[in-house]
Design a protein around this motif. Structure first.
Motif, PDB file in Angstrom:
ATOM      1  N   SER A   1       5.215  15.975  36.903  1.00  0.00           N
ATOM      2  CA  SER A   1       3.987  15.586  37.592  1.00  0.00           C
ATOM      3  C   SER A   1       3.535  14.174  37.262  1.00  0.00           C
ATOM      4  O   SER A   1       2.573  13.688  37.832  1.00  0.00           O
ATOM      5  N   GLY A   2       4.208  13.533  36.325  1.00  0.00           N
ATOM      6  CA  GLY A   2       3.870  12.161  36.003  1.00  0.00           C
ATOM      7  C   GLY A   2       3.252  11.952  34.639  1.00  0.00           C
ATOM      8  O   GLY A   2       2.946  10.824  34.272  1.00  0.00           O
ATOM      9  N   LEU A   3       3.050  12.996  33.871  1.00  0.00           N
ATOM     10  CA  LEU A   3       2.533  12.855  32.511  1.00  0.00           C
ATOM     11  C   LEU A   3       3.699  12.602  31.561  1.00  0.00           C
ATOM     12  O   LEU A   3       4.695  13.317  31.597  1.00  0.00           O
ATOM     13  N   THR A   4       3.582  11.588  30.729  1.00  0.00           N
ATOM     14  CA  THR A   4       4.664  11.224  29.823  1.00  0.00           C
ATOM     15  C   THR A   4       4.515  11.952  28.488  1.00  0.00           C
ATOM     16  O   THR A   4       3.549  11.710  27.768  1.00  0.00           O
ATOM     17  N   PRO A   5       5.461  12.842  28.163  1.00  0.00           N
ATOM     18  CA  PRO A   5       5.405  13.499  26.855  1.00  0.00           C
ATOM     19  C   PRO A   5       6.083  12.629  25.788  1.00  0.00           C
ATOM     20  O   PRO A   5       7.042  11.916  26.077  1.00  0.00           O
ATOM     21  N   TYR A   6       5.566  12.679  24.579  1.00  0.00           N
ATOM     22  CA  TYR A   6       6.152  11.980  23.444  1.00  0.00           C
ATOM     23  C   TYR A   6       6.628  13.043  22.462  1.00  0.00           C
ATOM     24  O   TYR A   6       5.861  13.907  22.057  1.00  0.00           O
ATOM     25  N   LYS A   7       7.903  12.984  22.111  1.00  0.00           N
ATOM     26  CA  LYS A   7       8.518  14.004  21.261  1.00  0.00           C
ATOM     27  C   LYS A   7       8.514  13.541  19.816  1.00  0.00           C
ATOM     28  O   LYS A   7       8.931  12.426  19.508  1.00  0.00           O
TER      29      LYS A   7
ATOM     30  N   ALA B   1      10.537  20.414  16.826  1.00  0.00           N
ATOM     31  CA  ALA B   1      10.045  19.288  17.619  1.00  0.00           C
ATOM     32  C   ALA B   1       8.721  19.659  18.295  1.00  0.00           C
ATOM     33  O   ALA B   1       8.524  20.787  18.731  1.00  0.00           O
ATOM     34  N   LYS B   2       7.836  18.713  18.355  1.00  0.00           N
ATOM     35  CA  LYS B   2       6.534  18.881  19.016  1.00  0.00           C
ATOM     36  C   LYS B   2       6.397  17.804  20.068  1.00  0.00           C
ATOM     37  O   LYS B   2       6.890  16.694  19.908  1.00  0.00           O
ATOM     38  N   ILE B   3       5.722  18.128  21.172  1.00  0.00           N
ATOM     39  CA  ILE B   3       5.426  17.093  22.149  1.00  0.00           C
ATOM     40  C   ILE B   3       3.922  16.854  22.162  1.00  0.00           C
ATOM     41  O   ILE B   3       3.132  17.763  21.939  1.00  0.00           O
ATOM     42  N   GLN B   4       3.584  15.598  22.367  1.00  0.00           N
ATOM     43  CA  GLN B   4       2.187  15.216  22.451  1.00  0.00           C
ATOM     44  C   GLN B   4       2.015  14.239  23.600  1.00  0.00           C
ATOM     45  O   GLN B   4       2.992  13.677  24.114  1.00  0.00           O
ATOM     46  N   PHE B   5       0.780  14.056  24.004  1.00  0.00           N
ATOM     47  CA  PHE B   5       0.448  13.186  25.130  1.00  0.00           C
ATOM     48  C   PHE B   5      -0.658  12.242  24.696  1.00  0.00           C
ATOM     49  O   PHE B   5      -1.544  12.614  23.931  1.00  0.00           O
ATOM     50  N   LYS B   6      -0.619  10.999  25.210  1.00  0.00           N
ATOM     51  CA  LYS B   6      -1.669  10.030  24.923  1.00  0.00           C
ATOM     52  C   LYS B   6      -2.890  10.376  25.769  1.00  0.00           C
ATOM     53  O   LYS B   6      -2.779  10.570  26.982  1.00  0.00           O
ATOM     54  N   VAL B   7      -4.038  10.427  25.126  1.00  0.00           N
ATOM     55  CA  VAL B   7      -5.280  10.770  25.819  1.00  0.00           C
ATOM     56  C   VAL B   7      -5.557   9.785  26.948  1.00  0.00           C
ATOM     57  O   VAL B   7      -5.937  10.190  28.053  1.00  0.00           O
TER      58      VAL B   7
END
Length: 59
Positions: free
Chosen positions: A24-30, A37-43
């Motif tokens: 959908s266009g949200l960039t996950p950071y692993k 492994a965890k994924i996070q997203f920039k607010v």
């Protein structure tokens, strides 16, 4: 923002975040490797993405 926090923020399921967020266009950071492994997203990126999701006005 963690995947769980993103799901709550968007009122979507955690499964949606893992399966559809990147499409959908949200960039996950692993962070990490393998099963830990965890994924996070920039607010700031999440807020910008939300701003782009507006529906066009009906005529």
């Amino acid at each position: 923002m963690t995947a769980k926090e993103l799901a709550a923020h968007l009122n979507m399921s955690l499964v949606w975040v893992y399966r559809e967020a990147a499409r959908s266009g949200l960039t996950p950071y692993k962070f990490g490797t393998g099963r830990n492994a965890k994924i996070q997203f920039k607010v700031s990126e999440v807020q910008a993405w939300i701003g782009q999701q507006k529906l066009p006005r009906a005529a």
